[in-house]
Design an enzyme around this catalytic site. Structure first.
Site, PDB file in Angstrom:
ATOM      1  N   THR A 112       0.832  -1.190   0.000  1.00 11.09           N
ATOM      2  CA  THR A 112       0.000   0.000   0.000  1.00 11.09           C
ATOM      3  C   THR A 112       0.871   1.245   0.000  1.00 11.09           C
ATOM      4  OG1 THR A 112      -1.660  -1.222   1.247  1.00 11.09           O
ATOM      5  CG2 THR A 112      -1.888   1.169   1.183  1.00 11.09           C
ATOM      6  N   HIS A 156       5.528   2.558   9.337  1.00  9.04           N
ATOM      7  CA  HIS A 156       5.479   2.122  10.729  1.00  9.04           C
ATOM      8  C   HIS A 156       6.339   2.985  11.654  1.00  9.04           C
ATOM      9  CE1 HIS A 156       2.946  -0.956   9.339  1.00  9.04           C
ATOM     10  NE2 HIS A 156       3.803  -1.932   9.187  1.00  9.04           N
TER      11      HIS A 156
END
Length: 285
Positions: A112, A156
């Site tokens: 993504t 992240h």
């Protein structure tokens, strides 16, 4: 949950804090009536490949891989990662670097993050970026710092640590996505074999939701599992990670979640980045 009640569901998800937080109760048999799990830990670039090869019953994958696997797997309406203010970043050594013709390191071309990056670049880098280099996630920031690539796409916990490498945030892919669509950012999905059958898939989704709620109700119970697999991550960073990626969309995608997933994949297909989705591809169960 399977044809043999004593058989465990083979599941693969990442060791990242959001996944271990979500699945702690279910993986440790604390969800009444939930299926037994045989857990394999693997980063998402590996689980994407596992899904394409049909190797597991249940997997955490990137939403970007859905167009390649939805014939065999169904998207579950819970357990994944969507959110706001949690998108991938493009990092450079110098602030304001022009990426036209520049080399960019990415963790995967079936992620993504990569789709969001390409959609951003199509809108903001008229001359087009240069070479795309795929590197393991942990090597990207050092490669940018050391000048081996001109920019890096990171995800992240790098949101919280990139300044330690002396790097600059050139752009936030999530900010661009949210400002142009108004939708949350679709990052990671939970998929399960369609061959399990509608009853088992519905039961699995219910069990995952119960596992999420158990973690929310008593976060300290999941902490040992989270920190055991957090790859030496500082506990405060692990908490930030969970706070960003485990939210209402984890419990249920809802209308906005499904709109975000279909919106991302429709836009990516229009750019030739993924195959187009069929009209019922996201239906569940």
């Amino acid at each position: 949950m399977t044809s043999d009640p004593d058989q465990k569901l083979r599941i693969a998800y990442s060791p990242c804090p959001n996944d271990t937080f979500v699945f702690d109760a279910l993986a440790h048999g604390r969800v009444p009536g939930g299926p037994a799990l045989d857990v394999t830990f693997a980063d998402i670039d590996l689980t994407n490949g596992m899904a394409e090869r049909g190797e597991f019953d249940v997997l955490k994958v990137s939403y970007a891989v859905l167009p390649y696997v939805l014939d065999e797997y169904a998207l579950l309406p819970c357990g994944g990662a969507l959110g706001r203010g949690c998108g991938p970043l493009v990092l450079t050594r110098e602030a304001g670097t022009d990426l036209t013709g520049r080399t960019v390191a990415v963790p995967s071309e079936k992620s993504t993050a990569y789709l969001l990056f390409r959609l951003w670049a199509a809108a903001t880098v008229p001359g087009g970026v240069g070479e795309i280099v795929v590197l393991p996630f942990h090597e990207i920031m050092p490669a940018v710092r050391d000048g081996r690539v001109d920019a890096g796409l990171v995800i992240h916990e790098a949101r919280f640590t990139y300044r330690n490498y002396g790097l600059h945030k050139l752009a936030d892919m999530g900010e661009h996505w949210e400002s142009t669509t108004g939708l949350p950012i679709p990052l990671g999905a939970i998929i399960a074999r369609r061959s399990l059958g509608a009853t088992a898939l519905t039961g699995l989704a219910d069990a995952i939701r119960a596992s999420v709620r158990a973690a929310w109700d008593d976060p300290e119970v999941s902490r040992p599992y989270v920190l055991e697999h957090a790859q030496e991550m500082d506990p405060s960073v692990a908490d930030q990670h969970i706070g960003l990626y485990v939210n209402e969309f984890t419990a249920d995608l809802g209308a906005d979640g499904y709109a975000a997933v279909r919106g991302l994949l429709t836009r990516a297909a229009a750019e030739g980045l993924v195959p187009p989705l069929g009209p019922d591809a996201l239906s569940f169960p």
